[in-house]
Design a protein around this motif. Sequence first.
Motif, PDB file in Angstrom:
ATOM      1  N   ASN A  89       0.872  -1.273   0.039  1.00 15.34           N
ATOM      2  CA  ASN A  89       0.069   0.077  -0.081  1.00 15.34           C
ATOM      3  C   ASN A  89       0.757   1.098   0.165  1.00 15.34           C
ATOM      4  O   ASN A  89       0.543   2.232   0.385  1.00 15.34           O
ATOM      5  N   PHE A  90       2.105   1.375  -0.336  1.00  9.86           N
ATOM      6  CA  PHE A  90       3.168   2.179  -0.393  1.00  9.86           C
ATOM      7  C   PHE A  90       3.950   2.122  -1.513  1.00  9.86           C
ATOM      8  O   PHE A  90       4.667   0.939  -1.726  1.00  9.86           O
ATOM      9  N   THR A  91       4.554   3.089  -2.266  1.00  9.15           N
ATOM     10  CA  THR A  91       5.493   3.081  -3.251  1.00  9.15           C
ATOM     11  C   THR A  91       6.759   3.782  -2.769  1.00  9.15           C
ATOM     12  O   THR A  91       6.449   5.049  -2.344  1.00  9.15           O
ATOM     13  N   THR A  92       7.791   3.526  -3.068  1.00  5.03           N
ATOM     14  CA  THR A  92       9.060   4.265  -2.605  1.00  5.03           C
ATOM     15  C   THR A  92       9.152   5.716  -3.231  1.00  5.03           C
ATOM     16  O   THR A  92       8.807   5.753  -4.501  1.00  5.03           O
ATOM     17  N   VAL A  93       9.376   6.387  -2.604  1.00  3.76           N
ATOM     18  CA  VAL A  93       9.590   7.771  -2.879  1.00  3.76           C
ATOM     19  C   VAL A  93      11.105   8.546  -2.406  1.00  3.76           C
ATOM     20  O   VAL A  93      11.536   7.832  -1.474  1.00  3.76           O
ATOM     21  N   ASN A  94      11.153   9.728  -2.786  1.00  7.83           N
ATOM     22  CA  ASN A  94      12.357  10.302  -2.327  1.00  7.83           C
ATOM     23  C   ASN A  94      13.535   9.783  -2.517  1.00  7.83           C
ATOM     24  O   ASN A  94      14.569  10.039  -1.985  1.00  7.83           O
ATOM     25  N   SER A  95      13.643   8.657  -3.290  1.00 10.33           N
ATOM     26  CA  SER A  95      15.074   7.583  -3.483  1.00 10.33           C
ATOM     27  C   SER A  95      15.386   7.216  -2.013  1.00 10.33           C
ATOM     28  O   SER A  95      16.549   6.972  -1.850  1.00 10.33           O
ATOM     29  N   GLU A  96      14.406   7.051  -1.248  1.00 15.35           N
ATOM     30  CA  GLU A  96      14.793   6.481   0.086  1.00 15.35           C
ATOM     31  C   GLU A  96      15.400   4.966  -0.087  1.00 15.35           C
ATOM     32  O   GLU A  96      14.963   4.411  -1.009  1.00 15.35           O
ATOM     33  N   GLN A  97      16.052   4.708   0.743  1.00 12.45           N
ATOM     34  CA  GLN A  97      16.766   3.428   0.620  1.00 12.45           C
ATOM     35  C   GLN A  97      16.231   2.227   1.575  1.00 12.45           C
ATOM     36  O   GLN A  97      16.882   1.274   1.294  1.00 12.45           O
ATOM     37  N   GLN A  98      15.039   2.463   2.230  1.00 13.29           N
ATOM     38  CA  GLN A  98      14.321   1.166   3.163  1.00 13.29           C
ATOM     39  C   GLN A  98      12.969   1.044   2.554  1.00 13.29           C
ATOM     40  O   GLN A  98      12.616   1.660   1.493  1.00 13.29           O
ATOM     41  N   ALA A  99      12.646  -0.378   2.958  1.00 12.41           N
ATOM     42  CA  ALA A  99      11.386  -0.878   2.603  1.00 12.41           C
ATOM     43  C   ALA A  99      10.665  -0.718   3.802  1.00 12.41           C
ATOM     44  O   ALA A  99      11.081  -1.144   5.023  1.00 12.41           O
ATOM     45  N   TYR A 100       9.386  -0.052   3.969  1.00  9.47           N
ATOM     46  CA  TYR A 100       8.801   0.000   5.320  1.00  9.47           C
ATOM     47  C   TYR A 100       7.866  -1.234   5.017  1.00  9.47           C
ATOM     48  O   TYR A 100       7.236  -2.073   4.139  1.00  9.47           O
ATOM     49  N   VAL A 101       7.982  -2.083   6.265  1.00  8.54           N
ATOM     50  CA  VAL A 101       7.386  -3.625   6.612  1.00  8.54           C
ATOM     51  C   VAL A 101       6.688  -3.342   7.767  1.00  8.54           C
ATOM     52  O   VAL A 101       6.478  -2.416   8.697  1.00  8.54           O
ATOM     53  N   ASP A 102       5.617  -4.417   8.012  1.00  3.55           N
ATOM     54  CA  ASP A 102       4.577  -4.495   8.974  1.00  3.55           C
ATOM     55  C   ASP A 102       5.125  -5.518   9.850  1.00  3.55           C
ATOM     56  O   ASP A 102       4.923  -6.712   9.539  1.00  3.55           O
ATOM     57  N   SER A 103       6.128  -5.241  10.791  1.00  3.92           N
ATOM     58  CA  SER A 103       6.790  -6.283  11.632  1.00  3.92           C
ATOM     59  C   SER A 103       6.913  -5.687  12.956  1.00  3.92           C
ATOM     60  O   SER A 103       7.315  -4.528  12.858  1.00  3.92           O
ATOM     61  N   PRO A 104       6.920  -6.586  14.161  1.00  2.00           N
ATOM     62  CA  PRO A 104       7.333  -6.356  15.430  1.00  2.00           C
ATOM     63  C   PRO A 104       8.852  -5.901  15.447  1.00  2.00           C
ATOM     64  O   PRO A 104       9.324  -5.552  16.453  1.00  2.00           O
ATOM     65  N   GLU A 105       9.585  -6.211  14.456  1.00  2.00           N
ATOM     66  CA  GLU A 105      11.064  -5.761  14.555  1.00  2.00           C
ATOM     67  C   GLU A 105      11.015  -4.309  14.261  1.00  2.00           C
ATOM     68  O   GLU A 105      12.229  -3.812  14.738  1.00  2.00           O
ATOM     69  N   THR A 106      10.453  -3.924  13.594  1.00  2.00           N
ATOM     70  CA  THR A 106      10.509  -2.326  13.076  1.00  2.00           C
ATOM     71  C   THR A 106       9.397  -1.336  13.589  1.00  2.00           C
ATOM     72  O   THR A 106       9.495  -0.143  13.652  1.00  2.00           O
ATOM     73  N   ILE A 107       8.272  -1.961  14.251  1.00  2.00           N
ATOM     74  CA  ILE A 107       7.258  -1.407  14.804  1.00  2.00           C
ATOM     75  C   ILE A 107       6.803  -1.939  16.092  1.00  2.00           C
ATOM     76  O   ILE A 107       6.183  -3.062  15.913  1.00  2.00           O
ATOM     77  N   TYR A 108       6.921  -1.288  17.107  1.00  2.00           N
ATOM     78  CA  TYR A 108       6.642  -2.173  18.427  1.00  2.00           C
ATOM     79  C   TYR A 108       6.375  -0.746  19.372  1.00  2.00           C
ATOM     80  O   TYR A 108       6.721   0.064  19.350  1.00  2.00           O
ATOM     81  N   ILE A 109       6.048  -1.377  20.656  1.00  2.00           N
ATOM     82  CA  ILE A 109       5.667  -0.651  21.907  1.00  2.00           C
ATOM     83  C   ILE A 109       7.023  -0.834  22.815  1.00  2.00           C
ATOM     84  O   ILE A 109       7.037  -2.089  23.080  1.00  2.00           O
ATOM     85  N   ASP A 110       7.579   0.224  23.311  1.00  2.00           N
ATOM     86  CA  ASP A 110       8.845  -0.287  24.182  1.00  2.00           C
ATOM     87  C   ASP A 110       8.104   0.313  25.960  1.00  2.00           C
ATOM     88  O   ASP A 110       8.163   1.417  25.812  1.00  2.00           O
ATOM     89  N   HIS A 111       8.137  -0.717  26.561  1.00  2.00           N
ATOM     90  CA  HIS A 111       7.739  -0.145  27.892  1.00  2.00           C
ATOM     91  C   HIS A 111       8.806  -0.053  28.818  1.00  2.00           C
ATOM     92  O   HIS A 111       8.709   0.083  29.958  1.00  2.00           O
TER      93      HIS A 111
END
Length: 308
Positions: free
Chosen positions: A67-89
């Motif tokens: 649901n997203f296309t790379t823009v601005n020549s950015e070097q990363q892929a956005y992923v739906d993963s607990p490794e990249t998006i999580y809550i730190d308590h």
Amino acid sequence: MPRTGFKAAGTTLAALCLFPFVTSSATSAVAAPAEPAAAPKKEVFFDDFSGDQLDRSKWKVEVTGDNFTTVNSEQQAYVDSPETIYIDHDDANTGAENGALALHARSTPGFQAPDGNTYDFQSGRVNTQDNFEFTYGRYSAKVKLPEGGTSQGLWPAWWSLGANIDEVNWPQCGEVDIMESVGEPWTSVALHGPEYNGDTPINGQQQFEGSDPGDWHVFTADWTPEGITFLVDDKEIYKITKAEMEQNGWTWVYDDPQFMILNFALGGQFPNGVNGVTEPYFGLPQESVDKVKAGNARYLVDWVRVEQ
């Protein structure tokens, strides 16, 4: 995405005038009528990331090649993963209160996204599109920049886009950049619209004199029908009015709903335009690559609030 510049915000001072009124028996002063007090703002959105995981009733996750296309020549892929998006308590470690959202950049050489393209890095990007959209208001986020805010090419951002983007496309939808950092000792704000985008002339910088860019800071946009004021830790750093924009021939496209975005990019056009780096990655030097590989590059968000 924006380039940088600085414009000092103006200030006004209202004076109270007294008009003498003399009678045969007494002398009195009649004050000019006071301006009515502004109504207190009401909180219409708040997330302090105190749950065990991202609240998906408030936030959508963007995935490169899905649901997203790379823009601005950015070097990363956005992923739906607990490794990249999580809550730190671990508040003692993060300095947050009741947990923090972590967008954590990872080194993943040769990762293939759903669109078949390969990326050597993964990261996180979330937004409130369809879940929460609003017109006018004061919206703030308390964030902590990755690696002290001084690692070149690491590009965390806090911003909003016009909710009509799917109908009119960018930049006609309007973009409000409340905080962007590319690893320099400053953060920037900007507007992007029909005649002012990319290297937009509508922009300002926060220089952090006397404070540490790597500490927790609150970045705010105060959006009204008359203009937008940007603040860091409640200190005004840049202001633009609708009237000023129209006098310069720029179209004001900020009377319709917007949705909010938090993301952590690596490299790309904005970092490259500042640091000039092309190797080993466009806009991302080896020193910052090493920090990502060591697992240290993450962008923390204590809370997000909207008041109207």
